[in-house]
Design a protein around this motif. Structure first.
Motif, short mmCIF file in Angstrom:
data_model
loop_
_atom_site.label_atom_id
_atom_site.label_comp_id
_atom_site.label_asym_id
_atom_site.label_seq_id
_atom_site.Cartn_x
_atom_site.Cartn_y
_atom_site.Cartn_z
N PRO A 139 21.49 -30.73 -5.98
CA PRO A 139 20.87 -30.12 -4.81
C PRO A 139 21.54 -28.82 -4.40
CG PRO A 139 22.37 -31.85 -4.13
CD PRO A 139 22.36 -31.86 -5.64
N THR A 140 20.86 -28.07 -3.55
CA THR A 140 21.50 -26.90 -2.97
C THR A 140 22.55 -27.38 -1.96
OG1 THR A 140 20.07 -26.61 -1.04
CG2 THR A 140 19.26 -25.74 -3.13
N SER A 141 23.28 -26.44 -1.44
CA SER A 141 24.37 -26.80 -0.53
C SER A 141 23.91 -26.87 0.93
CB SER A 141 25.50 -25.79 -0.66
OG SER A 141 25.03 -24.49 -0.35
N ILE A 142 22.65 -26.61 1.17
CA ILE A 142 22.14 -26.59 2.54
C ILE A 142 21.52 -27.95 2.86
CG2 ILE A 142 20.66 -25.43 4.19
CD1 ILE A 142 22.89 -23.70 3.02
N TRP A 143 22.11 -28.64 3.81
CA TRP A 143 21.64 -29.97 4.19
C TRP A 143 21.21 -30.00 5.64
CZ3 TRP A 143 20.95 -33.50 0.48
CH2 TRP A 143 21.66 -33.35 -0.71
N GLY A 144 20.18 -30.80 5.91
CA GLY A 144 19.78 -31.07 7.27
C GLY A 144 20.57 -32.25 7.82
N LYS A 145 20.11 -32.76 8.95
CA LYS A 145 20.81 -33.88 9.59
C LYS A 145 20.45 -35.22 8.99
CE LYS A 145 21.30 -31.52 14.03
NZ LYS A 145 21.04 -31.60 15.49
N GLY A 146 19.37 -35.27 8.25
CA GLY A 146 18.94 -36.52 7.65
C GLY A 146 18.26 -37.44 8.65
N THR A 147 17.75 -38.54 8.13
CA THR A 147 17.12 -39.55 8.97
C THR A 147 17.62 -40.92 8.53
OG1 THR A 147 15.01 -40.35 9.84
CG2 THR A 147 15.04 -39.70 7.52
N GLN A 148 18.00 -41.73 9.50
CA GLN A 148 18.61 -43.03 9.20
C GLN A 148 17.53 -44.06 8.90
OE1 GLN A 148 22.06 -44.16 9.18
NE2 GLN A 148 21.05 -45.95 8.27
N GLY A 149 17.68 -44.72 7.78
CA GLY A 149 16.82 -45.85 7.45
C GLY A 149 17.67 -47.10 7.36
N THR A 150 17.33 -48.12 8.13
CA THR A 150 18.09 -49.35 8.17
C THR A 150 17.18 -50.52 7.85
OG1 THR A 150 19.57 -48.44 9.85
CG2 THR A 150 19.59 -50.83 9.54
N VAL A 151 17.60 -51.31 6.88
CA VAL A 151 16.81 -52.47 6.45
C VAL A 151 17.59 -53.73 6.79
CG1 VAL A 151 15.58 -53.56 4.56
CG2 VAL A 151 15.86 -51.07 4.58
N ALA A 152 17.03 -54.54 7.63
CA ALA A 152 17.68 -55.77 8.05
C ALA A 152 17.29 -56.92 7.12
CB ALA A 152 17.30 -56.10 9.48
N ALA A 153 18.27 -57.75 6.84
CA ALA A 153 18.00 -58.88 5.92
C ALA A 153 17.12 -59.92 6.58
CB ALA A 153 19.32 -59.50 5.48
#
Length: 119
Positions: A105-119
């Motif tokens: 990837p390039t070196s420019i990153w956004g903040k991202g988005t959290q994905g959480t999967v509960a068992a």
């Protein structure tokens, strides 16, 4: 290159689905396509899926094959990641980014988005 903006994360039960969106930026010279990456707790960030600018074959890491689908809407320049049959191991912060032909990837990153999967 302007940092990309990811959205669509959340908390789901195992077996559920999430659809992530990324408002794509203008293509950076030399890049090969747009990709989704993820970073789980205690692990390095890694590519999950990629879609070439040319519209050629998409790429999926083994972790997402058969469950994840990457797509791009040219009308609004948005890249999506549809994730089905989610597992707790898919819990991570998900990022989109442009990448080179080597999947780097390039070196420019956004903040991202959290994905959480509960068992």
């Amino acid at each position: 290159q302007v940092p990309l903006v990811e959205s669509g994360g959340g908390l789901v039960q195992a077996g559920g689905s999430l659809r992530l969106s990324c408002a794509a930026s203008r293509r950076t010279f030399g890049t090969y396509g747009m990709g989704w990456f993820r970073q789980a707790p205690g692990k390095e960030r890694a590519i999950v899926a990629g879609i070439p600018w040319s519209g050629g074959s998409t790429y999926y890491a083994d972790s997402g094959k058969g469950r994840f689908t990457i797509s791009r809407d040219h009308t609004n320049n948005t890249v999506y990641l549809q994730m089905n049959s989610l597992e707790p191991e898919d819990t991570a912060v998900y990022y989109c980014n442009q990448y080179y032909s080597t999947l780097i990837p390039t070196s420019i990153w956004g903040k991202g988005t959290q994905g959480t999967v509960a068992a």
